[in-house]
Each structure stands twice: as structure tokens, then as C-alpha cells.
Write a protein that holds these residues in place. Structure first.
Motif, short mmCIF file in Angstrom:
data_model
loop_
_atom_site.label_atom_id
_atom_site.label_comp_id
_atom_site.label_asym_id
_atom_site.label_seq_id
_atom_site.Cartn_x
_atom_site.Cartn_y
_atom_site.Cartn_z
N ALA A 167 0.83 -1.21 0.00
CA ALA A 167 0.00 0.00 0.00
C ALA A 167 0.87 1.26 0.00
CB ALA A 167 -0.93 -0.01 1.21
N CYS A 168 1.96 1.25 0.78
CA CYS A 168 2.87 2.41 0.80
C CYS A 168 3.48 2.64 -0.58
CB CYS A 168 3.97 2.19 1.83
SG CYS A 168 3.42 2.32 3.56
N ALA A 169 3.82 1.55 -1.27
CA ALA A 169 4.42 1.68 -2.61
C ALA A 169 3.42 2.28 -3.60
CB ALA A 169 4.91 0.32 -3.09
N VAL A 170 2.16 1.89 -3.48
CA VAL A 170 1.13 2.48 -4.33
C VAL A 170 1.06 3.99 -4.10
CG1 VAL A 170 -1.36 2.58 -4.77
CG2 VAL A 170 -0.23 0.37 -4.53
N ALA A 171 1.09 4.38 -2.84
CA ALA A 171 1.05 5.81 -2.50
C ALA A 171 2.21 6.57 -3.13
CB ALA A 171 1.06 5.98 -0.98
N ALA A 172 3.39 5.94 -3.13
CA ALA A 172 4.59 6.61 -3.63
C ALA A 172 4.56 6.82 -5.14
CB ALA A 172 5.83 5.82 -3.24
#
Length: 416
Positions: free
Chosen positions: A299-304
Motif C-alpha cells: 500500500a505504501c508503494a502504491v502511494a509513492a
């Protein structure tokens, strides 16, 4: 990478999750709404306050730093205090403190007094974000934690969403001093409901007597340092959109206070969607067999991949596109923030989770301190384009740091 079995749930005795958790979640949501309304009050009314108290942009940046320094120091003590006193008493103390500090802001007559009251506000406001994770760890199972964390954190964006029109109305109708007093008084109303509804410490599953904080073990836990660094890198983006974006619209785009009050809420509404949606997304991955830590990092990678679009604002695009892209950045940042925070709750036991979360969150506040002086200098010279370019580069770096942190150390005694 740590597996999903290395969790706060695995570290403490099994918990029976009752329906009262939803009432607790509603109260956490409400406290977070108030937290951000009180915090946002100054940024919305900054032009009025600066004019009346004769404060320039460098002086305003210094006052924001006073808040952030106190906020950072408070995190280090607030987490420990939350674990020692328990969720109920500690959050009551924090909300009462910051509400009175916000009311006192309406009485100031100088830049020094304004800085002092905002520092007092910061000392109290940090505790909302150490007590909240502890309550989530105590009352919610792993598959619901992302949603619970996102739902109560969404209160921050609801606060930031309703703050422009509400504070704008109060300031334009009654004056900026009354706006501080009125918004602060709402916290005292919340305090009554919290004390009546939240169960006593001996009714909270696995609360038990307070235990000595294992400071040596915490200091040796390298992932904690990495998560704090990740927050330090990423969170200046949110501090900029919170403290400076309304000023940018007024100073650089020529919008009036009334116009900003009418449109700036869009950015914070999008952040609300990211807060709840980001938690649901990682929870959805967990239900499909993805280990909890891996689901949070995905999920953090999607945000980035989303937040770098904020660089486009530097090109001077129209106001409508500026708002749309700023909303996308807010949406992405909250996906990142929720999942990194839930990762901490997943990994560490309930007895110390507030202390650890406070340490990680202090990284966020340090990022705000380090970035605010630079942002203030660039804003004073009108060089907002550079600010947007810098902010757009931060989340991809932060995700790499968080990924490396999670892989940096095998299972430790603290997480066993």
C-alpha cells in the motif's frame, strides 16, 4: 521480511474483541477531528493574525517551528505516558491540555505569546497519536486494524476539511480570537463523553499492571529507527499542505480567505478517502493471504507512485488543476501514513506499542522542523515552485527506507 505472525497479537495474550470497539473508534475519530481543527485554526487565519500582530512569513515559520519542536519532544514522552497510565486516562489528559492551549491562543497579543501557546498546543496534540494506536491494538484484530487506524486518522482530514469553512465563518463573523476560543472549547465537551464511555483499565483486555519500559531493547530495534526515518522523509509533504497550502492559494494565486474557505477542503477530503481506503486495501490483501507487513508496504508503494504528481503544480497550472493534484497528493500521503503506522502496531506488543509509536512519530515531527525553515525561506521569496518539486520526490525515498528497515533485522526479543 518479518511474517504476519510477528504481531502485537502474537506478542500478547489473545483478545476477545467486543462491540464497544466501534464506540471507541468513533471517539478516537472525534478527538482527531478536534486535534486538526485546533491545529489548522492558525494556518487558516494566518493572514489575519499576521496582520494584527505584525508577523512576517519568517516569523510565522518560526511560530510553526515552535509548535513542531514541542510536538516532537512530546511524542517521546507521550508514548511512555500512554503505556504507563493506560489509554483512557492518558488521552483525557492530552485532549484537555491541548483544548485549553488552543483557547489561550485567542488571548495573545504578540508573536512571542503566539509561539508559546502553539508550543503548548503541540505538547498536548502529540498524545492523540500514541493513545490511538494503543487503543487500536487493544480492541481490534489484525484484519481490522488497517481500517480502524485509517478511520480514526481520517478524523484529521475531516478536521482539516471542515476547518476552512468553519474557521473562516467564525473569524469573519466574530473575529479570529473568538475562533480559537470556540474551537478549543469543543474538546472539553468531547472529554465528558470519553470519560463516560471508555472502559476502565481493568476492563481492557490484557491491560494488566504497567510494566517497566524496555528502553534498551527498543534502542536496539533497528526497524524502529528506519520507520522513524521514513516518516521524517515523507511527512514534510503533509506539513506543507497543512500549514502552507492555504497561504499559497492566498499569496500566490490571489484567492481571498473566503474563497480558500470554500475550496481548500477538497484536498483534505481526498486525504480522508486515502486514509480509510488505504487501510481497507491492506486489510483486503491480508484476507487474501498476504502477510500483514507485506500488505502494508504494498500500500505504501502504491502511494509513492501518486504523490510525485504534485511536482506538476510547479509549472503554474490553473487553480482547478492545482486543487485536483493537491488532492491526489493528500490521498496518496494518507495511504502511506496509515499503512506505515499500522505496520508498527502489527509488529510490536500492546504493552509498549504507544512508546514505540511515539518514537516513530517523533521522526515525523522532526521532518516538519527541518523542512519548515526551508519552506519558510522559499515562501518568503515567492519560490513555491521549488517547494512543490522537492515535496514530489520524498515519498519514493521514504518507501525504500521503510522496506529496508523491515528487512534490516530478524525477529527480536521485543517482537517475540
Amino acid at each position: 521480511m518479518a511474517d504476519s505472525g510477528v504481531t502485537a497479537e502474537g506478542a500478547d495474550a489473545p483478545t476477545s474483541y467486543g462491540r464497544i470497539r466501534w464506540a471507541i473508534l468513533a471517539l478516537l475519530f472525534a478527538s482527531t477531528v478536534l486535534n486538526y481543527v485546533d491545529r489548522q485554526t492558525l494556518s487558516i487565519m494566518a493572514p489575519l493574525v499576521q496582520r494584527d500582530l505584525h508577523i512576517d512569513d519568517i516569523g510565522y515559520a518560526r511560530i510553526v517551528q515552535f509548535f513542531l519542536i514541542a510536538y516532537t519532544l512530546a511524542y517521546l514522552g507521550a508514548g511512555w505516558l500512554t503505556d504507563r497510565l493506560g489509554t483512557k486516562l492518558s488521552l483525557a489528559l492530552f485532549v484537555g491540555w491541548w483544548s485549553l492551549a488552543n483557547m489561550a491562543t485567542g488571548l495573545v497579543n504578540s508573536a512571542g505569546q503566539l509561539g508559546a501557546t502553539r508550543a503548548l498546543l503541540g505538547l498536548g496534540e502529540a498524545g492523540n497519536y500514541t493513545a490511538g494506536p494503543k487503543a487500536v491494538a487493544e480492541h481490534f484484530p489484525e484484519s481490522e486494524r488497517g481500517f480502524a487506524f485509517g478511520a480514526y486518522t481520517a478524523g484529521a482530514m475531516v478536521g482539516a476539511t471542515i476547518a476552512p469553512p468553519m474557521i473562516g465563518f467564525l473569524a469573519l463573523t466574530y473575529g479570529w480570537r473568538a475562533a480559537f476560543v470556540g474551537t478549543g472549547a469543543l474538546g472539553l465537551v468531547w472529554l465528558v463523553a470519553w470519560l463516560l464511555i471508555y472502559p476502565r483499565r481493568d476492563k481492557v483486555a490484557d491491560a494488566g499492571p504497567a510494566q517497566p519500559t524496555p528502553w534498551a531493547a527498543i534502542a536496539r530495534e533497528r526497524p524502529i529507527w528506519g520507520f522513524a526515518l521514513s516518516r521524517l522523509i515523507a511527512d514534510p509533504v503533509w506539513y506543507f499542505y497543512l500549514f502552507w497550502f492555504p497561504k499559497y492559494l492566498i499569496d500566490q494565486r490571489g484567492l481571498s480567505l473566503a474563497a480558500v474557505a470554500g475550496i481548500a477542503w477538497v484536498v483534505y477530503l481526498a486525504a480522508d478517502v486515502g486514509s480509510i481506503g488505504g487501510g481497507l486495501f491492506s486489510g483486503w490483501l491480508i484476507k487474501r493471504g498476504v502477510p500483514a507487513p507485506k500488505s502494508r508496504l504494498i500500500a505504501c508503494a502504491v502511494a509513492a507512485t501518486l504523490t510525485p504528481f504534485g511536482m506538476l503544480i510547479a509549472s503554474g497550472i490553473g487553480v482547478n488543476w492545482t486543487l485536483a493534484i493537491a488532492a491526489l497528493v493528500g490521498f496518496g500521503h494518507l495511504i502511506f501514513q496509515i499503512n506505515l503506522g499500522t505496520l508498527v502496531v502489527d509488529l510490536y506488543p500492546r504493552r509498549v506499542v504507544a512508546t514505540i509509536f511515539g518514537f516513530v512519530a517523533a521522526g515525523s515531527a522532526l521532518g516538519g522542523i527541518f523542512s519548515t525553515k526551508l519552506v519558510g525561506q522559499l515562501a518568503a521569496s515567492g519560490n513555491y515552485a521549488t517547494i512543490f518539486l522537492l515535496m514530489g520526490a520524498l515519498h519514493p525515498i521514504a518507501v525504500l527506507v521503510a522496506w529496508a528497515a523491515l528487512r534490516s533485522q530478524p525477529r527480536s526479543a521485543l517482537r517475540s
